[in-house]
Write an enzyme that holds these catalytic residues in place. Structure first.
Site, mmCIF file in Angstrom:
data_model
loop_
_atom_site.group_PDB
_atom_site.id
_atom_site.type_symbol
_atom_site.label_atom_id
_atom_site.label_comp_id
_atom_site.label_asym_id
_atom_site.label_seq_id
_atom_site.Cartn_x
_atom_site.Cartn_y
_atom_site.Cartn_z
ATOM 1 N N ASP A 1 -7.251 -3.795 3.503
ATOM 2 C CA ASP A 1 -7.442 -3.104 2.226
ATOM 3 C C ASP A 1 -7.149 -3.937 0.990
ATOM 4 O O ASP A 1 -7.148 -3.402 -0.121
ATOM 5 C CB ASP A 1 -6.575 -1.848 2.186
ATOM 6 N N GLU A 2 -6.911 -5.232 1.128
ATOM 7 C CA GLU A 2 -6.643 -6.034 -0.065
ATOM 8 C C GLU A 2 -7.009 -7.495 0.164
ATOM 9 O O GLU A 2 -7.015 -7.986 1.292
ATOM 10 C CB GLU A 2 -5.171 -5.922 -0.502
ATOM 11 N N ASP B 1 -7.089 -4.295 -4.515
ATOM 12 C CA ASP B 1 -6.269 -3.500 -3.608
ATOM 13 C C ASP B 1 -6.847 -2.086 -3.553
ATOM 14 O O ASP B 1 -6.898 -1.383 -4.565
ATOM 15 C CB ASP B 1 -4.821 -3.467 -4.113
#
Length: 372
Positions: free
Chosen positions: A116-117, A22
């Site tokens: 983003d993850e 993350d």
């Protein structure tokens, strides 16, 4: 619960080795990276207009209570020195592709959740590194070296625990939950940390005397089904550190859409049709790029009093052309005219997708535009 680099306990038990990576305050961190004047200062990515919404906040801003999805006006009151930056999704997507390329060097089993993850299944250990925690460390180091950004990671034997672990030592941290530690770790976990339990769900649990994972585990299935319905099975397993889901590298996108909140209410049919045509262009660009086809078109309106109205139409065959998509969208809008009150938000979505070829790391347009 630990953050050292020994995870040998995975091997004898034949368990999966899952990493959840993350990025730390991704959008805001990209802006701080690219503009030195913003470094070390409270930053919000989003619109700063009357109806602007915070899309992302730097850690400096979060200290003042600034969070994603809150109105920009509230964010300014919480942090008068807050700097607003308009989102640059093209840049975020490019950085996300860099990060995805790093993931792919370690495993083909990558399930992106957003720009983003992502989850990574590294059980096969293609590079012979010998430790999932060491793989996570190498990935984080590569991300820092190649993008200038930091990432946090969680390592465990299932997705639920890996995701929780990635949040444990943020920012720029790593946490390992070994086999046999999951139930104990979850027992002390506040219910708000459970994925899928929002503020209202947490409030309901508090009224029932449930504050932690251990409190959930103390309830039997009859109680959970009585109070939480279809969520009961998930709560029962999660409270015991159990998650049987696999990392899915080809997780299908459920819909493609866009929505826009306007600074000034739209109160006439012509104004709404003009606004809808712009949204059609955005959505169809994504549909065309992903080679996606779907059968259900849904129009969404949020009125000035925040009440929501939707209209949907499902077809026997997938929508094949932009004009067809636009025509149905405008027809659905006509069904809601004349307006009972002005409109503050307008959206259009294509779902029941088939033949979709998504990139996996690109968020749908509705995730982007609803935050501006």
């Amino acid at each position: 619960m630990t953050d050292d680099d020994s995870d040998n306990a995975f091997e004898p038990m034949g368990l999966r080795k899952i990493i959840h990576v993350d990025m730390d305050a991704f959008y805001a961190s990209v802006e701080q990276r690219d503009d030195p004047a913003l470094r070390g200062k409270p930053v919000a990515v989003g619109g700063d207009g009357i109806r602007g919404v915070v899309c992302a906040a730097s850690y400096e801003a979060r200290k003042f209570g600034v969070r994603s999805a809150i109105p920009s006006s509230m964010a300014k009151r919480l942090c008068p020195q807050l700097s607003f930056v308009r989102p640059r999704f093209a840049v975020y997507r490019q950085v996300s592709k860099q990060i995805r390329a790093i993931f792919d060097e370690f495993t083909p089993h990558v399930e992106p959740l957003a720009l983003d993850e992502a989850y990574l299944d590294v059980t096969d250990d293609l590079k012979g590194i010998g430790s999932a925690t060491r793989i996570a460390e190498l990935i984080r180091a590569r991300i820092k070296a190649e993008t200038g950004l930091t990432a946090s990671a969680g390592v465990s034997y299932n997705k639920f625990l890996a995701k929780i672990a990635s949040d444990q030592n943020k920012p720029d941290g790593l946490c390992l939950i070994r086999p046999g530690e999951g139930a104990r770790f979850v027992a002390d976990l506040p219910v708000r940390r459970f994925h899928g339990i929002g503020p209202k769900g947490a409030e309901k649990m508090e009224r029932l005397g449930i504050h932690t994972g251990g409190d959930i585990a103390a309830k039997d299935m009859i109680f959970l089904r009585q109070h939480f319905g279809s969520q009961a099975d998930y709560l029962y397993r999660a409270a015991r550190g159990i998650d049987l889901r696999r990392v899915s590298a080809n997780r299908a996108r459920k819909s493609i859409g866009a929505e826009r909140t306007y600074d000034h209410d739209l109160s006439t049919g012509p104004a709404l049709h003009e606004a809808l045509e712009k949204i059609v262009a955005l959505v169809w660009a994504d549909i065309d790029r992903l080679h996606a086809r779907g059968r259900t078109i849904t129009l969404k309106l949020r009125y000035a009093d925040f009440s929501l109205k939707t209209r949907a139409r499902s077809l026997d065959a997938p929508v094949a052309f932009r004009d067809q998509f636009a025509g149905i969208g405008h027809a659905l809008l006509d069904e809601l005219l004349p307006l009972p009150q002005p409109v503050r938000l307008l959206g259009l979505t294509l779902s029941s997708l088939q033949g979709e070829r998504g990139e996996g790391v690109t968020p749908p347009r509705d995730e982007q535009l609803s935050l501006l």
